[in-house]
Design a protein around this motif. Structure first.
Motif, short mmCIF file in Angstrom:
data_model
loop_
_atom_site.label_atom_id
_atom_site.label_comp_id
_atom_site.label_asym_id
_atom_site.label_seq_id
_atom_site.Cartn_x
_atom_site.Cartn_y
_atom_site.Cartn_z
N PRO A 99 0.80 -1.23 0.00
CA PRO A 99 0.00 0.00 0.00
C PRO A 99 0.83 1.28 0.00
N ASP A 100 2.10 1.19 0.37
CA ASP A 100 2.94 2.40 0.40
C ASP A 100 3.62 2.70 -0.93
N TRP A 101 3.44 1.85 -1.92
CA TRP A 101 3.99 2.09 -3.25
C TRP A 101 3.41 3.41 -3.80
N VAL A 102 4.27 4.31 -4.25
CA VAL A 102 3.82 5.56 -4.88
C VAL A 102 3.34 5.21 -6.29
N ALA A 103 2.03 5.13 -6.44
CA ALA A 103 1.46 4.66 -7.70
C ALA A 103 1.25 5.78 -8.71
N ALA A 104 1.08 7.02 -8.24
CA ALA A 104 0.81 8.12 -9.16
C ALA A 104 1.38 9.42 -8.58
N ILE A 105 1.84 10.28 -9.48
CA ILE A 105 2.35 11.60 -9.10
C ILE A 105 1.66 12.63 -9.98
N ASP A 106 0.94 13.53 -9.34
CA ASP A 106 0.21 14.56 -10.08
C ASP A 106 1.16 15.57 -10.72
N PRO A 107 0.66 16.35 -11.69
CA PRO A 107 1.52 17.37 -12.32
C PRO A 107 2.12 18.36 -11.34
N ASP A 108 1.45 18.62 -10.22
CA ASP A 108 2.01 19.55 -9.24
C ASP A 108 2.98 18.88 -8.27
N GLY A 109 3.27 17.60 -8.49
CA GLY A 109 4.23 16.88 -7.67
C GLY A 109 3.62 16.10 -6.52
N THR A 110 2.30 16.21 -6.30
CA THR A 110 1.65 15.47 -5.21
C THR A 110 1.74 13.96 -5.47
#
Length: 519
Positions: A13-24
């Motif tokens: 569950p801690d895998w960073v699956a997506a990063i928004d254009p603003d870096g979130t």
């Protein structure tokens, strides 16, 4: 290793699956919980398997959650082009029979006009704007999910996306495939076949850069499949050449999906900019959507190395694939048929043509039947037995490699000769003073049609008669004079969709107003 987002998210569950254009950054467990709550909320709204909903959302996690909810609950998800006007949006919402419509605040104005096609209690505004004081009839999306469990819903079954074709010759149509009833994770694992054809590997460290709007079929398919393989999705809000290089270095991007227009823009960067970024992580840079001029593709391979792959497909299905090695051995090819696909090239009578002869390209893909929603006539018209076509012209060589000539609707008939604009565009595109180009036929009383070119000059190039003459002179010895444009106009910015598709009708149609043209 078992694949599929839902399995992977439960395992890590801690895998960073997506990063928004603003870096979130969005972790897999968070996205999983949001998608589960949305399924529970939409079921309470009355959605059943086989129903569908629409989203008018920018690139990022909000749209990804809509996608993940639909694909585990047996629903059709239709991402809507956010460049459309309210009435155009309303047409898609109504035609898709959407049982819910989600709008991002950025697109609230036109979204509100489009939302008139769905009942008020089915209109949802994303975000945290609890005031909702503009009187445009939206409910807040958090009202739908508040208090819902974040546990997996019962009775999970695979859903699908239903994308709408661009509508280059009329209103867009939804490409609808029958639902297969599989477990969503098993279905997601089957989807990974798409990227595996390019040799792309699952798991981390892998990151996929989403360069174009996710309302396009290929962008959704490649991004979604990468996610199901455990890759991190890094979203761009608007494509910019240097920003893409920066993101590749920053996030150690391993794969992405592009179009030839992107290549031209990248190659136009100053040499010091091109060499300032570390691109060593990139292993698979996949492109499609339009024929790529041979010099442009060769320059990309010289710069990026043997990581540039090409394919040919459509919203309706596919397709072909050309590895870097294939392309070098067969310059200009878009590849050979996928293992699950077949190609057929036919003449105007529907009869197969021999290798080397141009004709209409038909394809079929195992287990991928479709229909144009609500238009059995169009569905039948584009079929030949169990093959389909989108109207492209091309030929196969003796080894079975496909070469594109042009769109049948774009072919120019001048003095009885068939002239393919793409061939002329490719020759003009390599000129250093050309940023973009479109070629099409305009009325000619003597010849039927004459060749018109519209050019977007490269930065620093001065449009005018001198540049037009220079461009025409550059064709000497490379293109028969019968194919030279009779005139060249200049434009500040070419009308292209963000995925690179040229809206040629916007340039061509004014010349044909009040005249008949067979397309």
């Amino acid at each position: 290793m078992k694949q599929g987002f839902w399995r992977l998210a439960q395992a890590d569950p801690d895998w960073v699956a997506a990063i928004d254009p603003d870096g979130t950054e969005h972790r897999a467990g968070e996205l999983l919980a949001r998608a589960n709550r949305l399924v529970h909320g939409l079921r309470a709204l009355g959605l059943e398997p086989g129903d569908g909903f629409c989203g008018l959302v920018p690139n990022g996690a909000d749209g990804l959650v809509l996608y993940l909810a639909a694909l585990q609950a047996g629903w059709y998800y239709t991402p809507v082009n956010w460049h459309l006007t309210g009435p155009e949006i309303a047409y898609i919402v109504a035609d898709s029979e959407a049982k819910a419509f989600f709008v991002h605040p950025r697109f609230r104005r036109e979204g509100a006009r489009g939302a008139e096609a769905v009942e008020p209690h089915r209109r949802f505004l994303l975000g945290d704007d609890k005031g909702d004081d503009k009187g445009d009839g939206f409910r807040m999306a958090y009202e739908l999910t508040a208090g819902r469990p974040d546990t997996a819903p019962e009775g999970r079954t695979a859903g699908a996306t239903m994308h709408y074709t661009s509508g280059t010759t009329g209103k867009p149509k939804g490409v609808r495939r029958p639902l297969n009833g599989l477990d969503p994770d098993d279905n997601a694992e089957l989807m990974t076949f798409l990227l595996q054809m390019f040799g792309i590997t699952p798991g981390r460290p892998n990151a996929h850069l989403v360069t174009s709007p996710s309302y396009h079929t290929a962008v959704t398919q490649f991004g979604g499949t990468a996610l199901h393989m455990g890759h991190t999705l890094v979203y761009m809000d608007k494509w910019d050449a240097e920003e893409m290089l920066r993101l590749c270095e920053r996030h150690r991007i391993t794969n992405s999906h592009m179009v030839p227009t992107h290549f031209k823009r990248l190659l136009a960067l100053p040499e010091r900019t091109r060499t300032a970024y570390d691109l060593s992580s990139v292993r698979w840079m996949i492109h499609a959507a339009a024929p790529c001029p041979v010099p442009v593709k060769r320059a990309m391979l010289d710069w990026w190395g043997d990581c540039v792959y090409e394919y040919y497909a459509a919203t309706e299905g596919g397709g072909t694939i050309a590895t870097p090695e294939d392309w070098k051995a067969h310059l200009g090819t878009v590849g050979k048929a996928w293992p699950i696909s077949e190609l057929l090239i036919v003449d105007d009578a529907g009869e197969p043509v021999p290798p080397g002869a141009s004709g209409t390209i038909y394809m079929k893909m195992t287990g991928a039947g479709f229909e144009y929603k609500g238009d059995p006539g169009k569905t039948a018209a584009n079929r030949l037995k169990d093959f389909f076509t989108v109207g492209d012209i091309g030929y196969l060589d003796e080894d079975g490699f496909l070469y594109l000539r042009d769109r049948k609707a774009d072919m120019i008939i001048s003095g009885g000769a068939n002239i393919y604009p793409a061939e002329i565009e490719n020759e003009l595109m390599v000129h250093p003073k050309v940023a973009d180009v479109a070629v099409f036929g305009i009325p000619d009383e003597e010849w039927g049609e004459q060749i018109k070119a519209v050019v977007e000059p490269a930065p620093g190039a001065e449009p005018g008669p001198e540049l037009a003459a220079e461009l025409l002179a550059s064709l000497e010895g490379r293109l028969a004079r019968m194919k030279w444009p009779k005139s060249i106009d200049f434009i500040a910015e070419m009308p292209r969709e963000p995925n690179g598709k040229l809206l040629k009708r916007k340039l061509r149609d004014p010349y044909w107003e009040g005249r008949d043209r067979v397309i």
